[in-house]
Motif scaffolding. Structure first.
Motif, mmCIF file in Angstrom:
data_model
loop_
_atom_site.group_PDB
_atom_site.id
_atom_site.type_symbol
_atom_site.label_atom_id
_atom_site.label_comp_id
_atom_site.label_asym_id
_atom_site.label_seq_id
_atom_site.Cartn_x
_atom_site.Cartn_y
_atom_site.Cartn_z
ATOM 1 N N ARG A 1 56.373 96.518 23.570
ATOM 2 C CA ARG A 1 56.339 97.981 23.465
ATOM 3 C C ARG A 1 56.091 98.655 24.817
ATOM 4 O O ARG A 1 56.654 99.714 25.105
ATOM 5 C CB ARG A 1 55.262 98.388 22.471
ATOM 6 N N GLU A 2 55.268 98.037 25.672
ATOM 7 C CA GLU A 2 54.918 98.637 26.959
ATOM 8 C C GLU A 2 56.119 98.766 27.895
ATOM 9 O O GLU A 2 56.138 99.628 28.759
ATOM 10 C CB GLU A 2 53.822 97.828 27.662
ATOM 11 N N VAL A 3 57.106 97.892 27.740
ATOM 12 C CA VAL A 3 58.260 97.923 28.647
ATOM 13 C C VAL A 3 59.530 98.431 27.953
ATOM 14 O O VAL A 3 60.613 98.366 28.533
ATOM 15 C CB VAL A 3 58.521 96.531 29.271
ATOM 16 N N LEU A 4 59.386 98.962 26.754
ATOM 17 C CA LEU A 4 60.560 99.420 26.001
ATOM 18 C C LEU A 4 61.301 100.538 26.730
ATOM 19 O O LEU A 4 62.534 100.503 26.833
ATOM 20 C CB LEU A 4 60.158 99.882 24.598
ATOM 21 N N ASP A 5 60.583 101.511 27.280
ATOM 22 C CA ASP A 5 61.245 102.621 27.964
ATOM 23 C C ASP A 5 62.008 102.156 29.197
ATOM 24 O O ASP A 5 63.146 102.577 29.429
ATOM 25 C CB ASP A 5 60.224 103.694 28.357
#
Length: 195
Positions: free
Chosen positions: A72-76
């Motif tokens: 989730r932390e690197v999704l963007d």
């Protein structure tokens, strides 16, 4: 430790918060029974919501474009820079397409040609930047030739030599005329066929 009001506080060994000393015993029992520290972010979370916290905050998620499971932390950053299905634009035609198709598209698109208006030759789009710096018709490359007197251009007799551009203007005019005639004849045939 003392608060701004002068009240003495004690740090809870479970949640690491400053608790007023009269309340510490009750807080410790409540804190140990109801809260737990998230192993990933360190936040204190109610035990009954720990799984929900993990799923909403830390659990890997599927990318909406490529369906790959991503932290989730690197999704963007994945969606903006890495995802093969993200939309990018071709540097030659500015057509938007998925990143996975870009190399194949640019291989074809970069081989298209455009007319160089300085030297009147056709140049591949992928080579246009190099051509602009080396073009024989470029202003940068013709600094010396622009200093030649007009009389010298005509072979010394005061007349200008006929250059190749006169021929290409005639070819352009003939091409336009033939195209116009073909469109006119085509429209006549189309009108007769429609009746």
């Amino acid at each position: 430790m003392a608060t701004a009001t002068g009240e003495i506080t004690i740090v809870c060994n479970h949640c690491d918060r400053d608790i007023p000393s009269p309340n510490i015993d009750l807080h410790r029992v409540h804190c140990a029974r109801n809260l737990e520290k998230c192993k990933i972010c360190g936040d204190m979370v109610p035990k009954k919501h720990a799984e929900e916290h993990f799923l909403n905050t830390h659990a890997p998620v599927a990318c909406s474009m490529c369906k790959e499971t991503i932290e989730r932390e690197v999704l963007d950053s994945h969606k903006g820079e890495i995802c093969p299905k993200r939309i990018v634009t071709c540097e030659f035609c500015e057509f938007p397409l998925p990143a996975v198709d870009l190399a194949e598209h640019q291989e074809v698109c970069g081989n298209r040609t455009e007319l160089c208006h300085q030297c009147r030759s056709y140049v591949r789009l992928r080579e246009i930047h190099n051509h602009e710096t080396k073009c024989p018709g470029s202003v940068l490359n013709n600094v010396e030739s622009s200093r030649i007197p007009r009389a010298a251009e005509g072979g010394g007799n005061g007349r200008r030599r006929r250059d190749g551009n006169g021929v290409s203007h005639k070819r352009l005019f003939v091409t336009i005329a033939i195209t116009g005639i073909a469109v006119l004849i085509g429209s006549l045939f189309f009108q007769r066929g429609a009746k």
